[in-house]
Design an enzyme around this catalytic site. Sequence first.
Site, PDB file in Angstrom:
ATOM      1  N   CYS A 381      -0.809  -0.106  -8.080  1.00 34.48           N
ATOM      2  CA  CYS A 381       0.100  -0.604  -9.110  1.00 34.48           C
ATOM      3  C   CYS A 381      -0.590  -0.566 -10.480  1.00 34.48           C
ATOM      4  O   CYS A 381      -0.712   0.497 -11.067  1.00 34.48           O
ATOM      5  CB  CYS A 381       0.605  -1.996  -8.743  1.00 34.48           C
ATOM      6  SG  CYS A 381       2.145  -2.388  -9.597  1.00 34.48           S
ATOM      7  N   HIS A 507       2.740  -1.166  -3.739  1.00 32.73           N
ATOM      8  CA  HIS A 507       1.670  -1.976  -3.127  1.00 32.73           C
ATOM      9  C   HIS A 507       1.524  -1.652  -1.644  1.00 32.73           C
ATOM     10  O   HIS A 507       2.092  -2.361  -0.800  1.00 32.73           O
ATOM     11  CB  HIS A 507       1.976  -3.465  -3.293  1.00 32.73           C
ATOM     12  CG  HIS A 507       1.850  -3.933  -4.711  1.00 32.73           C
ATOM     13  ND1 HIS A 507       0.657  -4.350  -5.247  1.00 32.73           N
ATOM     14  CD2 HIS A 507       2.764  -4.013  -5.701  1.00 32.73           C
ATOM     15  CE1 HIS A 507       0.833  -4.691  -6.517  1.00 32.73           C
ATOM     16  NE2 HIS A 507       2.114  -4.494  -6.823  1.00 32.73           N
ATOM     17  N   GLU A 509      -0.815  -2.243   0.228  1.00 32.06           N
ATOM     18  CA  GLU A 509      -1.577  -3.282   0.950  1.00 32.06           C
ATOM     19  C   GLU A 509      -0.684  -4.237   1.723  1.00 32.06           C
ATOM     20  O   GLU A 509      -1.154  -4.923   2.628  1.00 32.06           O
ATOM     21  CB  GLU A 509      -2.475  -4.061  -0.013  1.00 32.06           C
ATOM     22  CG  GLU A 509      -1.774  -4.943  -1.031  1.00 32.06           C
ATOM     23  CD  GLU A 509      -1.453  -4.255  -2.356  1.00 32.06           C
ATOM     24  OE1 GLU A 509      -1.326  -2.998  -2.352  1.00 32.06           O
ATOM     25  OE2 GLU A 509      -1.312  -4.941  -3.376  1.00 32.06           O
TER      26      GLU A 509
HETATM   27  N1  GLN Z   1       1.329  -5.311 -15.055  1.00 29.81           N
HETATM   28  C1  GLN Z   1       1.810  -4.092 -14.508  1.00 29.81           C
HETATM   29  C2  GLN Z   1       3.335  -3.993 -14.547  1.00 29.81           C
HETATM   30  O1  GLN Z   1       4.005  -4.970 -14.699  1.00 29.81           O
HETATM   31  C3  GLN Z   1       1.316  -3.902 -13.077  1.00 29.81           C
HETATM   32  C4  GLN Z   1       1.883  -4.891 -12.125  1.00 29.81           C
HETATM   33  C5  GLN Z   1       1.139  -4.966 -10.809  1.00 29.81           C
HETATM   34  O2  GLN Z   1       0.004  -4.495 -10.694  1.00 29.81           O
HETATM   35  N2  GLN Z   1       1.754  -5.558  -9.815  1.00 29.81           N
HETATM   36  O3  GLN Z   1       3.877  -2.935 -14.407  1.00 29.81           O
END
Ligand code: GLN
Length: 544
Positions: A381, A507, A509
């Site tokens: 992400c 994600h 994970e």
């Molecule tokens: N801050 C980034 C966004 O909002 C990444 C978010 C995250 O890593 N879950 O896109």
Amino acid sequence: MSKYIFVTGGVVSSVGKGIAVASIGTILKSRQISVTVQKLDPYLNVDPGTMSPYQHGEVFVTQDGAETDLDLGNYERFINVCLTADSNVTSGQIYSAVIAKERRGDFLGGTIQVVPHVTNEIKSRFKRLAESSGADVVLVEVGGTVGDMEGQPFLEAIRQMRNDVGRDNVLCIHVTLLPYLVTTQELKTKPTQHSVNELRRIGIQPDIIICRADYPIPEAIRSKISQFCDVKREAVIPLETIPVVYEVPLVLEKEGLGILVVDMLNLKGEAPDLSHWEKMVASHKEPHEPVNIALVGKYVELKDAYYSVRESLYHAALYHDRELKVTWVSSEDLETGDADVLLRSAQGIVVPGGFGIRGIEGMIKAATYARENNIPYLGLCLGMQIMVIEFARHVFKSPLPNSTEFNEQTPYPVIDLMESQRNVREKGKTMRLGNYPCKLCEGSRAADAYGVGLIHERHRHRYEFNNRFREQLEGAGLVCSGLSPDEQLVEVCEIASHSWMVGCQFHPEFGSRLGQPHPLFQGFIGAAKGVLREGAQTVLPLST
Ligand code: GLN
């Protein structure tokens, strides 16, 4: 009709109640008894999505896009189920629902009270999950510790459930801690007696007590708890601290918990089969060559913030017969520190998800280090966004490319707010959340890792790759290897000339399991294990 197991905690928090619940689910499932799980969180937030990791650790995202407690991750990993929004209930949700009904006039002029209105709302959540899942057993964990003020309505609802659905259909398990006194060298039962008394005061008599302790629990202590807490001797289950949490189901089964629960609830199950767990735990205990992974994030002093990431790395390392060694590198330290020193022994670098500007330049430095030294890199992400910013700075030979999350004025907004987020004002449950499909490009590292062309993964973000820069960055060697079906959103990126540098906007994970590591983690550790680094490898003694 589903049966219910309610699990409460006594003495202190963080006693491992979540792992105990996940393990009870595992031993029931090993008997072909279907299980679902619910976590009750007594705090007034509607969900943990708006809470700082310092308060709450990781926010676990379900496939249907709920931002939930990290215990749900343990339930999913242990029981191998995919849960939904119905599996996490907070006081915030309960009170919002009751007040919304009051405003609509649903209560026809009545006075709204904790009993029965709030407790009815809580019970409706138990029953809703039982109906939607159709599970034989609904396991419900009550967050916090017995005696907490916010937890009272949940306990009262549980007390009422015994009458509502019949005593034979409800089981109460209390998880407590036996503290150890160094001076007298003994485990103490008094706090357990007190917390059981507190439960009884509310009207709940536990059927089973699971005793956590850092030392072996003598028979005399079991008998004493049995006598003072009015629980059968065999229903006092000892659970000593063990290094691998995945061994907990085996320990509880050995102590007879499975048979006890089946008997008490009159469940129809088959002979337990935990061979898969036994194999995994045995494999963990064998000596393995280490694989050294640096995790570069801003909450490294708080391991719970990256709970699922660490578990996923562990699953993949075990798959590759490696012992996982994680070096937790603070991205802030890296901003001023020397990457050559801080990342010296890393055979692979992970940059996990995150929000806010603190430590961002340190993460970018880690990505530069990975790219220039050909060290496997996995960006999750935010970690993908970091990888894109870093690559753009290299391509445009400028320190200015950035995400508009960190610099709204950048002339190179290579990561930008999603169109659908532009008019969003509220913070709660407004990100792009949950499962979305993604097409993988043939021949890419991502496609190789997954072995399929279409995947579905869980998201939680507001920013995304800016398509304005796609052509230029692709021309310079960035591969956009995963795209939304309409090809508008870049979901996976890789660096063509690098051995294994992959970032994903989702994600992975949250989808990894023991014995079934997530493909990207499996691919990443597979690439990392062969990398030679200073001080990373140890030579195992030859077996005699
Ligand atoms: N801050 C980034 C966004 O909002 C990444 C978010 C995250 O890593 N879950 O896109």
